[in-house]
Design a protein around this motif. Structure first.
Motif, PDB file in Angstrom:
ATOM      1  N   ARG A   1       0.830  -1.203   0.000  1.00 28.96           N
ATOM      2  CA  ARG A   1       0.000   0.000   0.000  1.00 28.96           C
ATOM      3  C   ARG A   1       0.870   1.261   0.000  1.00 28.96           C
ATOM      4  O   ARG A   1       0.550   2.250  -0.665  1.00 28.96           O
ATOM      5  CB  ARG A   1      -0.930   0.007   1.217  1.00 28.96           C
TER       6      ARG A   1
ATOM      7  N   LEU B   1       1.130   4.135  -2.962  1.00 28.93           N
ATOM      8  CA  LEU B   1       0.982   5.561  -2.679  1.00 28.93           C
ATOM      9  C   LEU B   1       2.155   6.350  -3.257  1.00 28.93           C
ATOM     10  O   LEU B   1       1.964   7.404  -3.886  1.00 28.93           O
ATOM     11  CB  LEU B   1       0.877   5.779  -1.170  1.00 28.93           C
TER      12      LEU B   1
ATOM     13  N   GLU C   1      -5.704  -1.292   2.898  1.00 30.06           N
ATOM     14  CA  GLU C   1      -6.149  -0.166   2.076  1.00 30.06           C
ATOM     15  C   GLU C   1      -6.626   1.009   2.937  1.00 30.06           C
ATOM     16  O   GLU C   1      -6.628   2.157   2.480  1.00 30.06           O
ATOM     17  CB  GLU C   1      -7.256  -0.595   1.118  1.00 30.06           C
TER      18      GLU C   1
ATOM     19  N   THR D   1      -3.917   3.628   3.238  1.00 29.39           N
ATOM     20  CA  THR D   1      -3.836   4.543   2.095  1.00 29.39           C
ATOM     21  C   THR D   1      -4.853   5.671   2.237  1.00 29.39           C
ATOM     22  O   THR D   1      -4.539   6.850   2.016  1.00 29.39           O
ATOM     23  CB  THR D   1      -4.080   3.780   0.787  1.00 29.39           C
ATOM     24  N   GLN D   2      -6.077   5.329   2.605  1.00 31.94           N
ATOM     25  CA  GLN D   2      -7.119   6.340   2.741  1.00 31.94           C
ATOM     26  C   GLN D   2      -6.763   7.371   3.805  1.00 31.94           C
ATOM     27  O   GLN D   2      -6.926   8.575   3.607  1.00 31.94           O
ATOM     28  CB  GLN D   2      -8.438   5.652   3.083  1.00 31.94           C
TER      29      GLN D   2
ATOM     30  N   GLU E   1      -3.817   9.611   2.630  1.00 31.71           N
ATOM     31  CA  GLU E   1      -4.266  10.596   1.644  1.00 31.71           C
ATOM     32  C   GLU E   1      -4.882  11.806   2.348  1.00 31.71           C
ATOM     33  O   GLU E   1      -4.622  12.962   1.974  1.00 31.71           O
ATOM     34  CB  GLU E   1      -5.289   9.964   0.695  1.00 31.71           C
TER      35      GLU E   1
END
Length: 371
Positions: free
Chosen positions: A215, A219, A321, A324-325, A328
């Motif tokens: 992940r 990114l 995942e 990653t969220q 971000e």
């Protein structure tokens, strides 16, 4: 009040969380009126203890390493500790690691044991021989007049797994070391990328770098200006590099070994600190990131919510995942970053070595007098 500490962690660890914590406690107690710290040894390999001004300890056989050096030092120092225990010129004995062979020398005097984590008991499948990690821990906990746990989560694990009376376990949180904070304007002895995520410490096993590497690589592949800097933990292995090679961003994956001052600089200039571990007894890097104004992105496991509270953001390591969220959001949301930095600086004020020493002294004084 005379508090005796053994050599164990200072004879086997050059640097590291456990020896740093005991060195900080020694420094705090030495400064207290009416408290005498008894160290019946004068040679160590531990930099945290050797760095203390006015403390008569020195290095053992030079700065270099050779096979058997730790064993030789430990055997020498253990004899001195056993002699001091036999003489009985102390009020409390606080073990720095797990040496059950010293129990029979107490002769009724109180002993305190600190439990830093319960990782081998909770995750035996990731250790080659989990029963050999801390072989004296259970016996020492049974024999101790009191047990110190470094977090409420560690206390709960200890009580559940060992069946110990909760009243015998005192929670004493760690503090923030002075050299862990970067002073603006102080130049660093290293060159770092302009924009990077930071991972600190070991990466193997339950530290879970492998669980989030793909992940993180994805990114970096989407953000050409972003790097990943790993501090400590040894050189990157081929299997650790592989996800970044596949994503075409391996040149932006870095590993550094840094002294405390440069590590503080690395926190202060990182876009975010990532702590993907599945389990920790406390998590000192959380305090270090807070103190240096670095937004912290943490696994939602073990003691992390207890230590960080609302001053960090969390992800579920079972669903990588989600990392990653969260990242971000932290990278793109200026208001969120500002809030995390401000909350982290406030939160870290609750964790000091002065407060830790206060709680330990209060505990020592509650213990029954020696027979």
């Amino acid at each position: 009040m005379r508090v005796l500490f053994d050599d164990h962690i200072f004879s086997i660890q050059r640097h590291g969380g456990v020896s740093r914590c005991f060195a900080e406690v020694v420094a705090e107690l030495r400064a207290r009126p009416g408290v005498q710290v008894v160290l019946p040894f004068r040679q160590v390999i531990n930099s945290h203890l050797m760095d203390q001004p006015g403390l008569d300890v020195r290095g053992f056989l030079g700065a270099g390493h050779f096979p058997g050096k730790r064993s030789l030092l430990r055997a020498h120092n253990r004899r001195l500790v056993r002699r001091a225990l036999g003489h009985g010129a102390f009020d409390v004995f606080h073990q720095t690691f797990y040496d059950a062979g010293l129990i029979d020398l107490l002769h009724g005097r109180p002993m305190v044991v600190t439990v830093h984590d319960m990782a081998p008991e909770l995750m035996p499948e990731i250790f080659p021989k989990p029963e050999e990690i801390h072989p004296g821990k259970r016996a020492l906990c049974a024999a101790a007049a009191a047990i110190v746990a470094v977090s409420a989560h560690t206390k709960a694990d200890l009580v559940r797994l060992y069946g110990i009376d909760p009243a015998r376990v005192e929670v004493v949180h760690h503090g923030l070391s002075r050299d862990a904070v970067w002073a603006p304007g102080r130049r660093a002895g290293i060159a770092l990328p302009d924009r990077y995520l930071l991972i600190v410490g070991r990466r193997d096993g339950y530290k879970n770098f492998a669980g989030v590497a793909r992940r993180l690589a994805a990114l970096l592949a989407r953000r050409a200006d972003l790097h990943l800097v790993c501090v400590g933990g040894g050189h990157l292995q081929d299997e650790e590099r592989q996800p970044f090679l596949e994503a075409g961003c391996a040149t932006r994956l870095h590993q550094r070994t840094l002294p405390a001052g440069d590590l503080a600089y690395a926190y202060a200039h990182a876009a975010a600190f990532v702590f993907p571990s599945l389990y920790e007894g406390f998590g000192l890097p959380i305090l270090e990131s807070f103190a240096n104004g670095c937004p912290a992105v943490l696994s939602d496991r073990s003691c992390f919510p207890e230590i960080a509270g609302d001053a960090a953001v969390y992800f579920d390591p079972a669903t990588p995942e989600s990392l990653t969220q969260v990242l971000e959001r932290v990278l793109d949301d200026g208001a969120l970053r500002h809030r995390l930095i401000a909350d982290g600086r406030r939160r870290v004020r609750d964790f000091t070595w002065t407060a830790a020493a206060d709680r330990l002294l209060a505990l020592y004084r509650r213990l029954p007098a020696r027979h």
